[in-house]
Write a protein that holds these residues in place. Structure first.
Motif, PDB file in Angstrom:
ATOM      1  N   GLN A 194       0.811  -1.212   0.000  1.00  0.00           N
ATOM      2  CA  GLN A 194       0.000   0.000   0.000  1.00  0.00           C
ATOM      3  C   GLN A 194       0.848   1.268   0.000  1.00  0.00           C
ATOM      4  O   GLN A 194       0.326   2.363   0.218  1.00  0.00           O
ATOM      5  CB  GLN A 194      -0.905   0.023   1.246  1.00  0.00           C
ATOM      6  N   GLY A 195       2.162   1.137  -0.245  1.00  0.00           N
ATOM      7  CA  GLY A 195       3.026   2.294  -0.062  1.00  0.00           C
ATOM      8  C   GLY A 195       3.064   2.658   1.408  1.00  0.00           C
ATOM      9  O   GLY A 195       2.851   1.810   2.277  1.00  0.00           O
ATOM     10  N   VAL A 196       3.311   3.927   1.702  1.00  0.00           N
ATOM     11  CA  VAL A 196       3.344   4.337   3.104  1.00  0.00           C
ATOM     12  C   VAL A 196       2.972   5.804   3.245  1.00  0.00           C
ATOM     13  O   VAL A 196       3.207   6.608   2.328  1.00  0.00           O
ATOM     14  CB  VAL A 196       4.739   4.073   3.725  1.00  0.00           C
ATOM     15  N   GLU A 197       2.365   6.131   4.365  1.00  0.00           N
ATOM     16  CA  GLU A 197       2.181   7.517   4.793  1.00  0.00           C
ATOM     17  C   GLU A 197       2.823   7.635   6.166  1.00  0.00           C
ATOM     18  O   GLU A 197       2.372   7.018   7.128  1.00  0.00           O
ATOM     19  CB  GLU A 197       0.701   7.883   4.869  1.00  0.00           C
ATOM     20  N   VAL A 198       3.917   8.383   6.239  1.00  0.00           N
ATOM     21  CA  VAL A 198       4.658   8.549   7.489  1.00  0.00           C
ATOM     22  C   VAL A 198       4.304   9.901   8.080  1.00  0.00           C
ATOM     23  O   VAL A 198       4.476  10.941   7.437  1.00  0.00           O
ATOM     24  CB  VAL A 198       6.185   8.455   7.258  1.00  0.00           C
ATOM     25  N   ARG A 199       3.841   9.868   9.337  1.00  0.00           N
ATOM     26  CA  ARG A 199       3.488  11.096  10.065  1.00  0.00           C
ATOM     27  C   ARG A 199       4.446  11.256  11.249  1.00  0.00           C
ATOM     28  O   ARG A 199       4.460  10.409  12.139  1.00  0.00           O
ATOM     29  CB  ARG A 199       2.038  11.036  10.561  1.00  0.00           C
ATOM     30  N   HIS A 200       5.229  12.319  11.214  1.00  0.00           N
ATOM     31  CA  HIS A 200       6.140  12.606  12.326  1.00  0.00           C
ATOM     32  C   HIS A 200       5.367  13.307  13.425  1.00  0.00           C
ATOM     33  O   HIS A 200       4.722  14.339  13.200  1.00  0.00           O
ATOM     34  CB  HIS A 200       7.293  13.479  11.842  1.00  0.00           C
ATOM     35  N   THR A 201       5.426  12.761  14.656  1.00  0.00           N
ATOM     36  CA  THR A 201       4.635  13.284  15.762  1.00  0.00           C
ATOM     37  C   THR A 201       5.453  14.070  16.780  1.00  0.00           C
ATOM     38  O   THR A 201       4.881  14.644  17.705  1.00  0.00           O
ATOM     39  CB  THR A 201       3.936  12.125  16.501  1.00  0.00           C
ATOM     40  N   GLY A 202       6.760  14.085  16.658  1.00  0.00           N
ATOM     41  CA  GLY A 202       7.607  14.742  17.646  1.00  0.00           C
ATOM     42  C   GLY A 202       7.595  16.257  17.510  1.00  0.00           C
ATOM     43  O   GLY A 202       7.114  16.825  16.524  1.00  0.00           O
TER      44      GLY A 202
END
Length: 438
Positions: A194-202
């Motif tokens: 599905q590919g990727v969606e990376v969400r940075h939370t820092g």
């Protein structure tokens, strides 16, 4: 156990008797070489890497990919000139063992690559690598469908039980301690179902140029990437699944590794030329042109490369190095020889690098007579007359090159384990003495 002579021997750092005047051919970028190896290994067709860096980190990367079934041929380029690696991608497989040395995250073989292998892949490394927290990438991979056995450590050693594919999808990760968490996930994402969606939370994200490098290199091999700098949502990266192209890529010189040589021109009031300095690059080391100019030098980017000239004076600086933390040791070395105080900011994450670089720089410079104090996110450096002594490197290549810079202006500096520079800059002692005309 008998001590390793390379670790206990002391290298007398050469003292400059005058202004340097040299041309230094800096080897290829480690970050570009390792990312290019991963992308070529995951491509749908063979690719070429011209002028790759041959250092400990890149050879470990190549060895790890070979252990998972990738064929990497060493020779000359397709036109019969120049050193090159030909990468022949195939289905990744285990069982395999990966030695990451003292590298980590995106600059070592990322565990996301192993998640695509058919079989178990064990990751191990130097003792220092065990101290580095990998919870961010481990938890993210588990969320995306990977099975990882780390005995609850959140660190090396660990085993990724690859199933030949990975679902992918949306994942949140706190990459405050290292942008490599993001890069490691993005590099393999085109091969996720599905590919990727990376969400940075820092709250912070150091070393953004390394993420921009990853994104640019993904796009260069045909990947579709939405990123904040291209108008996307802040702190979110999306990679669409799809085939990657094999490319004929020439590796840029490592601009961060050019730092000690440019520093030599600044410290001695001399002139150093770095051939093939790119006019456009995502390498964070390009900021040296701005930083070292502010500290007293001047530079000109020509068709041949970068010409950097020192003025004979070295000034202190107040600078945020959050995006280019790898430059901090070398800048600290120059600042220790300056005519006014310096403050280096935004580099709290350096406490988790090859060593705790902030503590190490403070200790080693102060033991030579310096006046360095740690701050919450960096260093404050008040120049003092320095004297000779042993400069310990903690198996950290950038500590060793920083010591060499100090040695230019201070007689009697002896560098413990200068061989650690082979991690990213092979033959550094010979390049250094060659620059000095020795």
């Amino acid at each position: 156990m008998t001590a390793n002579p390379a670790h206990t021997s002391l290298w007398p750092a050469p003292h400059a008797s005058g202004a340097v005047d040299a041309t230094v051919h800096v080897p290829g970028s480690k970050s570009v070489t390792n990312r290019a190896l991963v992308l070529a290994a995951l491509a749908s067709e063979p690719g070429w890497l011209r002028r790759p860096l041959r250092s400990r980190d890149t050879l470990l990367m190549a060895g790890a990919l070979r252990a998972m079934g990738i064929e990497i041929e060493e020779g000359v380029g397709p036109d019969g000139t120049g050193e090159a690696w030909r990468v022949l991608p195939t289905s990744l497989r285990g069982p395999a063992t990966v030695d990451v040395g003292n590298a980590w995250h995106g600059d070592a073989v990322p565990p996301p690559v192993a998640a695509l292998a058919d079989g178990p892949v064990r990751f191990d490394g130097d003792p220092r690598s065990y101290e580095r927290p990998l919870n961010g990438v481990i938890d993210a991979l588990r969320h995306l469908g990977a099975r990882i056995d780390d005995d609850g450590r959140g660190a090396l050693p660990l085993t990724v039980h690859g199933g030949g594919a990975l679902d992918g999808g949306t994942v949140s990760v706190d990459a405050s301690s290292s942008s490599q968490f993001v890069s490691a996930l993005l590099l393999s994402a085109p091969r996720f179902n599905q590919g990727v969606e990376v969400r940075h939370t820092g709250s912070t994200l150091p070393s953004m140029p390394h993420i921009r490098m990853t994104v640019d290199m993904l796009r260069a091999v045909g990947a579709q990437v939405d990123s904040p700098e291209s108008g996307g949502e802040p702190n979110v990266w999306r990679v669409t699944p799809g085939a990657l192209l094999g490319r004929d890529l020439t590796i840029e010189p490592d601009l961060s590794n050019a730092q000690p040589f440019l520093a030599a021109a600044l410290v001695t009031g001399g002139r150093v030329v770095i051939p093939d300095w790119p006019a456009r690059t995502t390498q964070g080391g390009d900021r040296l042109r701005e930083i070292f100019t502010d500290m007293g030098g001047s530079c000109e980017l020509t068709e041949y490369g970068l010409v950097f000239t020192g003025s004979g004076s070295v000034h202190g600086i107040d600078v945020d190095l959050g995006d280019v933390g790898e430059l901090a040791p070398g800048i600290a070395a120059v600042a220790a020889l300056a005519d006014s105080p310096s403050t280096l900011r935004g580099v709290a994450h350096l406490r988790l690098h090859e060593t705790d670089r902030l503590a190490a720089l403070t200790k080693e410079i102060n033991e030579l007579g310096g006046d360095v104090t740690e701050t919450a996110d960096g260093l404050h450096i008040r120049p003092r007359p320095l004297h000779g002594g042993v400069f310990h490197t903690y198996e950290d290549h950038r500590m060793a090159t920083a010591a060499a810079v100090i040695g230019l202006g201070v007689e009697g500096v002896r560098v413990e384990n200068v061989a650690t520079t082979a991690k990213t800059l092979p033959d550094f002692p010979d390049l250094w003495t060659g620059m000095l005309g020795a």
